[in-house]
Design a protein around this motif. Sequence first.
Motif, PDB file in Angstrom:
ATOM      1  N   LEU A   1       0.839  -1.204   0.000  1.00  0.00           N
ATOM      2  CA  LEU A   1       0.000   0.000   0.000  1.00  0.00           C
ATOM      3  C   LEU A   1       0.871   1.250   0.000  1.00  0.00           C
ATOM      4  O   LEU A   1       0.616   2.205  -0.745  1.00  0.00           O
ATOM      5  CB  LEU A   1      -0.917  -0.022   1.228  1.00  0.00           C
ATOM      6  CG  LEU A   1      -1.949   1.102   1.298  1.00  0.00           C
ATOM      7  CD1 LEU A   1      -2.816   1.077   0.051  1.00  0.00           C
ATOM      8  CD2 LEU A   1      -2.798   0.986   2.540  1.00  0.00           C
TER       9      LEU A   1
ATOM     10  N   PHE B   1       2.345   1.790  -3.427  1.00  0.00           N
ATOM     11  CA  PHE B   1       1.356   2.309  -4.379  1.00  0.00           C
ATOM     12  C   PHE B   1       1.065   3.770  -4.096  1.00  0.00           C
ATOM     13  O   PHE B   1       1.045   4.612  -5.007  1.00  0.00           O
ATOM     14  CB  PHE B   1       0.087   1.465  -4.288  1.00  0.00           C
ATOM     15  CG  PHE B   1      -0.955   1.872  -5.284  1.00  0.00           C
ATOM     16  CD1 PHE B   1      -0.671   1.888  -6.637  1.00  0.00           C
ATOM     17  CD2 PHE B   1      -2.219   2.245  -4.871  1.00  0.00           C
ATOM     18  CE1 PHE B   1      -1.627   2.252  -7.554  1.00  0.00           C
ATOM     19  CE2 PHE B   1      -3.177   2.621  -5.792  1.00  0.00           C
ATOM     20  CZ  PHE B   1      -2.889   2.622  -7.130  1.00  0.00           C
ATOM     21  N   ALA B   2       0.872   4.083  -2.825  1.00  0.00           N
ATOM     22  CA  ALA B   2       0.575   5.471  -2.466  1.00  0.00           C
ATOM     23  C   ALA B   2       1.720   6.373  -2.901  1.00  0.00           C
ATOM     24  O   ALA B   2       1.510   7.463  -3.453  1.00  0.00           O
ATOM     25  CB  ALA B   2       0.347   5.573  -0.959  1.00  0.00           C
TER      26      ALA B   2
ATOM     27  N   VAL C   1       1.567   6.909  -6.601  1.00  0.00           N
ATOM     28  CA  VAL C   1       0.521   7.879  -6.937  1.00  0.00           C
ATOM     29  C   VAL C   1       0.988   9.288  -6.620  1.00  0.00           C
ATOM     30  O   VAL C   1       0.824  10.217  -7.426  1.00  0.00           O
ATOM     31  CB  VAL C   1      -0.768   7.546  -6.146  1.00  0.00           C
ATOM     32  CG1 VAL C   1      -1.786   8.651  -6.316  1.00  0.00           C
ATOM     33  CG2 VAL C   1      -1.319   6.231  -6.601  1.00  0.00           C
TER      34      VAL C   1
ATOM     35  N   LEU D   1      -7.577  -1.345   4.625  1.00  0.00           N
ATOM     36  CA  LEU D   1      -6.662  -1.417   3.482  1.00  0.00           C
ATOM     37  C   LEU D   1      -7.407  -1.106   2.194  1.00  0.00           C
ATOM     38  O   LEU D   1      -6.943  -0.350   1.346  1.00  0.00           O
ATOM     39  CB  LEU D   1      -6.053  -2.807   3.390  1.00  0.00           C
ATOM     40  CG  LEU D   1      -5.049  -3.146   4.480  1.00  0.00           C
ATOM     41  CD1 LEU D   1      -4.783  -4.630   4.489  1.00  0.00           C
ATOM     42  CD2 LEU D   1      -3.779  -2.377   4.247  1.00  0.00           C
TER      43      LEU D   1
ATOM     44  N   VAL E   1      -6.584   1.682  -0.500  1.00  0.00           N
ATOM     45  CA  VAL E   1      -6.360   1.405  -1.909  1.00  0.00           C
ATOM     46  C   VAL E   1      -7.328   2.203  -2.772  1.00  0.00           C
ATOM     47  O   VAL E   1      -6.946   2.803  -3.787  1.00  0.00           O
ATOM     48  CB  VAL E   1      -6.518  -0.101  -2.189  1.00  0.00           C
ATOM     49  CG1 VAL E   1      -6.514  -0.353  -3.669  1.00  0.00           C
ATOM     50  CG2 VAL E   1      -5.429  -0.869  -1.521  1.00  0.00           C
TER      51      VAL E   1
ATOM     52  N   ALA F   1      -6.225   5.817  -2.809  1.00  0.00           N
ATOM     53  CA  ALA F   1      -5.035   6.017  -3.641  1.00  0.00           C
ATOM     54  C   ALA F   1      -5.361   5.760  -5.101  1.00  0.00           C
ATOM     55  O   ALA F   1      -4.950   6.497  -5.998  1.00  0.00           O
ATOM     56  CB  ALA F   1      -3.917   5.085  -3.170  1.00  0.00           C
TER      57      ALA F   1
ATOM     58  N   ALA G   1      -7.174   8.593  -6.678  1.00  0.00           N
ATOM     59  CA  ALA G   1      -6.250   9.683  -6.997  1.00  0.00           C
ATOM     60  C   ALA G   1      -5.447   9.345  -8.255  1.00  0.00           C
ATOM     61  O   ALA G   1      -5.273  10.165  -9.163  1.00  0.00           O
ATOM     62  CB  ALA G   1      -5.312   9.931  -5.822  1.00  0.00           C
ATOM     63  N   PHE G   2      -5.009   8.115  -8.315  1.00  0.00           N
ATOM     64  CA  PHE G   2      -4.239   7.633  -9.450  1.00  0.00           C
ATOM     65  C   PHE G   2      -5.050   7.752 -10.737  1.00  0.00           C
ATOM     66  O   PHE G   2      -4.591   8.272 -11.755  1.00  0.00           O
ATOM     67  CB  PHE G   2      -3.887   6.167  -9.181  1.00  0.00           C
ATOM     68  CG  PHE G   2      -2.844   5.604 -10.058  1.00  0.00           C
ATOM     69  CD1 PHE G   2      -1.647   6.262 -10.260  1.00  0.00           C
ATOM     70  CD2 PHE G   2      -3.038   4.381 -10.678  1.00  0.00           C
ATOM     71  CE1 PHE G   2      -0.669   5.714 -11.054  1.00  0.00           C
ATOM     72  CE2 PHE G   2      -2.075   3.839 -11.478  1.00  0.00           C
ATOM     73  CZ  PHE G   2      -0.891   4.502 -11.668  1.00  0.00           C
TER      74      PHE G   2
ATOM     75  N   VAL H   1      -3.404  -4.032  -7.817  1.00  0.00           N
ATOM     76  CA  VAL H   1      -2.927  -3.392  -6.587  1.00  0.00           C
ATOM     77  C   VAL H   1      -3.856  -3.744  -5.435  1.00  0.00           C
ATOM     78  O   VAL H   1      -3.401  -4.090  -4.338  1.00  0.00           O
ATOM     79  CB  VAL H   1      -2.846  -1.865  -6.767  1.00  0.00           C
ATOM     80  CG1 VAL H   1      -2.583  -1.209  -5.435  1.00  0.00           C
ATOM     81  CG2 VAL H   1      -1.764  -1.523  -7.733  1.00  0.00           C
TER      82      VAL H   1
ATOM     83  N   VAL I   1      -2.804  -5.699  -2.009  1.00  0.00           N
ATOM     84  CA  VAL I   1      -2.882  -5.118  -0.676  1.00  0.00           C
ATOM     85  C   VAL I   1      -3.805  -5.908   0.240  1.00  0.00           C
ATOM     86  O   VAL I   1      -3.489  -6.117   1.410  1.00  0.00           O
ATOM     87  CB  VAL I   1      -3.314  -3.644  -0.779  1.00  0.00           C
ATOM     88  CG1 VAL I   1      -3.631  -3.097   0.588  1.00  0.00           C
ATOM     89  CG2 VAL I   1      -2.225  -2.836  -1.432  1.00  0.00           C
TER      90      VAL I   1
END
Lengths: 642, 366, 167, 100
Positions: free
Chosen positions: A626, A629-630, A633, C89, C93, C96, C99-100, D19, D23
């Motif tokens: 995580l 990935f954050a 980004v 989590l 995810v 994020a 945002a991605f 992803v 996670v």
Amino acid sequence: MEHSTVVESAQHLTHHVTTQGAALGIIALLPLVGSFLAFVIGKKNRDSAGWIATLAAALSFGCVLNYFFALPEGGAFEHRVFEWFSAGNISVDFLFRFDQLTAVMCLVVTGIGSLIHLYSIGYMAEDESRHRFFCYLNLFLFSMLLLVLGGNLLVLFVGWEGVGLCSYLLIGFWFKNLSFAAAGKKAFIVNRIGDAGFLLAIFLILLNFGTIDFVELGQRIGGASTELYTLIALCLFVGATGKSAQIPLFVWLPDAMAGPTPVSALIHAATMVTAGVYLLARMHYLFVLAPLAMVVVCTVALLTSLVAALIALVQNDIKKVLAYSTVSQLGFMFLAAGAGAYWVAVFHLVTHAFFKACLFLGSGSVIHACHHEQDMREMGGLGKIMPWTAATYWISTLAIAGIAPFAGYYSKHHIITALQTSGESNSLMLAYGECFATVATVVAVLTAFYMTRSACMTFLGSYRGHSHPHESPKTMVLPLVVLAFLAFVGGYLLEHQLSLAGYLHSVLPVHAHGESEGFLASLLHSWPGFLGVGLALLLYTKLTVVPAKLYGLVPPVSKLLADKFYFDEIYDFLIVKPLYLFSFGLWKGADQAVIDGSVNGTAAVVDMTGEVVRVTETGQLRHYGLFMFAAGVFITIFYLIL
Amino acid sequence: MQIAILVAKAFIIQQVILGLASFCTWVERKGSALIQDRIGANRAGVYWNPKNPLLKIFTPIVKVFGVLGVVNTLLNDAIKALLKEDFVPEGTSTFMHALGPFMAVLPVFLAYCVIPMAPDFEVAGYTIRMQIASLNTGVLFILAMGSIAVYGVVLAGWTGNNKFSLLGALRASAQMISYELAMGIAFATLILSYGTLDLYEIIEVQKSGWGINPLYYPTGILSFIILFIVGMAETKRGPFDMPESESELVAGYFTEYSGMKFLLFWLGEFAEIALFAIILTIFFFGGWHIPFVELPEGVWWAALVGHGVLMTKVVFFCVLQIVIRWTLPRFRYDHLMNLGWKGLLPLSLFNLMITAAIVLWGMNLS
Amino acid sequence: METIVFYLLAASIVFTGVAVVAMRNPIHSALALVCNLIGVAAIFASLQAHFLATVQVIVYAGAIMVLVIFVIMLLNIKEEKPARERFLLLGGVVLAGFAFFVALSFVFLHQFQVTPELTDEITGSVANIGRVLFTKYVFPFEAASLLIMAAIVGSIMIAKTKRREVS
Amino acid sequence: MVSVNHYLILSLLMFSIGVTGFVIRKNAIVVFMCVELMLNAVNIAFVAFARMHGNLDGEIAVFMVMVVAAAEAAVGLAIIIALFRNAKSVDTDDAAELRL
């Protein structure tokens, strides 16, 4: 001689026909392969190592002979292996060149090298790690051939460093004896000082002339100031003093006798130590332009030969005598070079290689026979027990003494003549030529004296030791006989039959080749030799009490000689001690306080930060994922905003 | 119209596959009896005695088929399998259990997509190529399908929920993966020498000489031997049938299958045999070309004759494989792995290098 | 036609992708991934990359996934217990990811300005790929072979059981 | 009409799914498979770009990704097996022993 004519003659000398593409590399490659094989196969079968190495050396010698006979008069072979590197308009090739000078050197290196390899088979027969020894010995041969075959200064330098390394490895061959290992280190470090000078010279040449190829350099040289030439020549000479054991850097050579005797014969008498002379001969066109440097060379050489001869007078270790004798003879070679008679230097190099190799091998034979006893006071009377060794040793002694038909006479005579006439080519020498010649003659007398002394103490009289000496095996006697033969007739052959002067004419300047003299005249001219030999025979066979008395006559002088003029102690006080103190200060002050402190401080900061940050380290893969990935980004957005 | 042609082609090729598979089934049953000096299936249909006069006409044919065992193997066995209870072992999902046989058949049938069945011909202004998909990666496609075929085995073994099935599946998949390497390299050798991946072009190249001919194609014989052995190992038959060795593993990975699902494995296996026979024919035996005879191009009857020639050759290789299967004893498993990894793989690599050298010196066949 | 095929494929890819993540039983996940990878191969084929499509099937579906399924079968892995903090989590995810997504959409829609078209100059046929691979990219190709060699040795060393000492 | 953007959005979706799986899943093998998902998402983007630019550089990149993925699969699965041998599970939670 006028400045411009000197330049012209230099250019003329280096401009000759070159034949491309001869596979010269094979000469050097054979010992390299032999070195590898000797180690690998020798590891399994110790006895095979020596024969492999000898075969490699002999094959290399064969190749050299082949090229030697194929070499046209005034021509040269070239072998451009690959382009080493190029930067800007400077391009350096890995280049081999085989001209007359190289031919002579190669013949000496591989010929005497082969004989010494053969000798070593017998000498090292009982050593546990003789495969290592032969590996190093062949590696040395490879480096030395690289040195003499190199067509430019850089290839030469690689060989130069290579022989230095091999010398280090072989001096410290019996590294379990700590003082032997220390001797190896000493040789290596002292050589470093000289190498620094040599490197500086290479840089200066590259900077000012844009090339380090010998032929191109010879063509481009000229036009610069005399100061520059002097500077470069002196730098080169510093390098040469290191490798060839001249004052002030000669102190390593006597210690280098810690190595096995064949090593002393090959490396520290016949070949490696003459590399400096070879370098001077190679770069003669540069020295010709720097008369002052030549005077310096002469002075240093004369001092060296005198000091070394004086020290040799009182040494009792047979190898030490020979070591100081080598230093002294190297001084003679430099004298010749300094006087501008480079071919004479090469001449003396060759004859010296013959008789000094023979002397060392003979001493090795004696040491071998006496079970590694090197003190001459524990010997004596060995002439009856080992007739071959004794005969060859005596022949070589006469040769080094400069007695007429023997090899040493011709080269020494040329040196003294060259010194007398050096004023003709170098106006600065005009005043000193005769003076130098006189001192050189004195040194020649001393040489004859101390060499005869060592021969007498070893072979005459009655045996004073405690072991049971015996004649050496055939593999050791054969090289002795061959070398003694060369020491006997080599000078005459090179002077009259083969005419070394004429052969080297196209690569080295040969001035005023003296008229041929008769045999009686030459006997007359070898009076210093007769004087020295006679005096020594008198003192050490008949009047044996006189030397001890003489020794006690002037205690300070004899002590000075016995302690080798305190060179080691002076260096220790002037250089080693201050350096040690300085280093100690650096260690305590700079290293421990500043550097260690900062390192530890950093570690402490990291440690404290880590304590805080470790909260995020859960050990769970998914949390890390995580975060990754954050972060990705975040970086994406960051770049988009920018 | 294009779609109609495509559907028709697909239908015809499907019939070819089924026909070949049925033929192989029959040869397997009756041929094995012949080899083992048994009588084999010869009852079903013999006593068929319909009242209907229309059907009565077929009586002699049916009787002949019955004696030959055709009725038994192709009709009665199929009906029996259809009527049997579909058994699903406890503790596995029905869906996954059904997926196994499906995945065993699907890749094999898909692989037939790139196989040309006859020379081109023209009908009503359309040039028709008897090949469902003309990909520029033809040979690779077969390789890809071969690699997918592992899933049927693995799924079957896994959903059997039984140690024998699992062991069989493990053996089968390891065997298939191992031999796939040699197969891939053998294919690469062929691609190199033919200079194309399109099977149709490969056949056309052999108009002047077959790939097995050493004068025409020096490394052909070695490639053929490698590919023949690999083919038998990939179909998990012949001496390479450790995955289903009945004396050790009951029936290997399909132990827990019955009825139609079992029949699907059977079908997939025979379709694979036929597929390899076709591949061998196409690569080495000139496809539909007859030596010294040149068929006219673009005519429908020529296509028919060509197809017949192709099928004759294919049938020969099918029968050959079955004969070998019933003749040779089974390998031991480590022998099998040794043959694959230490025998065929280096051999095929060696072959590839030789071929590459030959091609480098300008002997590309096309 | 092309559009329909694309959307069908895209739907199947997304669906199977979600299945990979959502399935409790790892073997179901693996099978979903196989379907997903074959869908990706189809996407490649629709982009005229025939060679890649075939290699995708051979390498991913035929080799990598077989290996994965093999391992699952060998280790007999049962369904897992979901992570305790999975919703947290998931929230992270999603945040994020959102945002991605916004960021990249920004790129797609604003940086490119006009919708970029697909060209058809050179297709990824076997011949073309081979030519490029063995000329321009021959060094990466050789390096890749080294990498695989290292991976083979490494995996054998990691996975092999230590030989028992013979007493 | 399908444009590059379509493929990119598909790639993005697939990557996000990967992803998410990476996670929230605990099973090491599933985590591994999610990595494969992400790799494939990137591959789609590569091929689409290659097609857009009309050269094969992107496709070569995909080829190399596949090579790396194959190597990764071999080593990764070997690690998983080693992990299983030590921890008797492939749960990533059980592989957190280095955390004090």
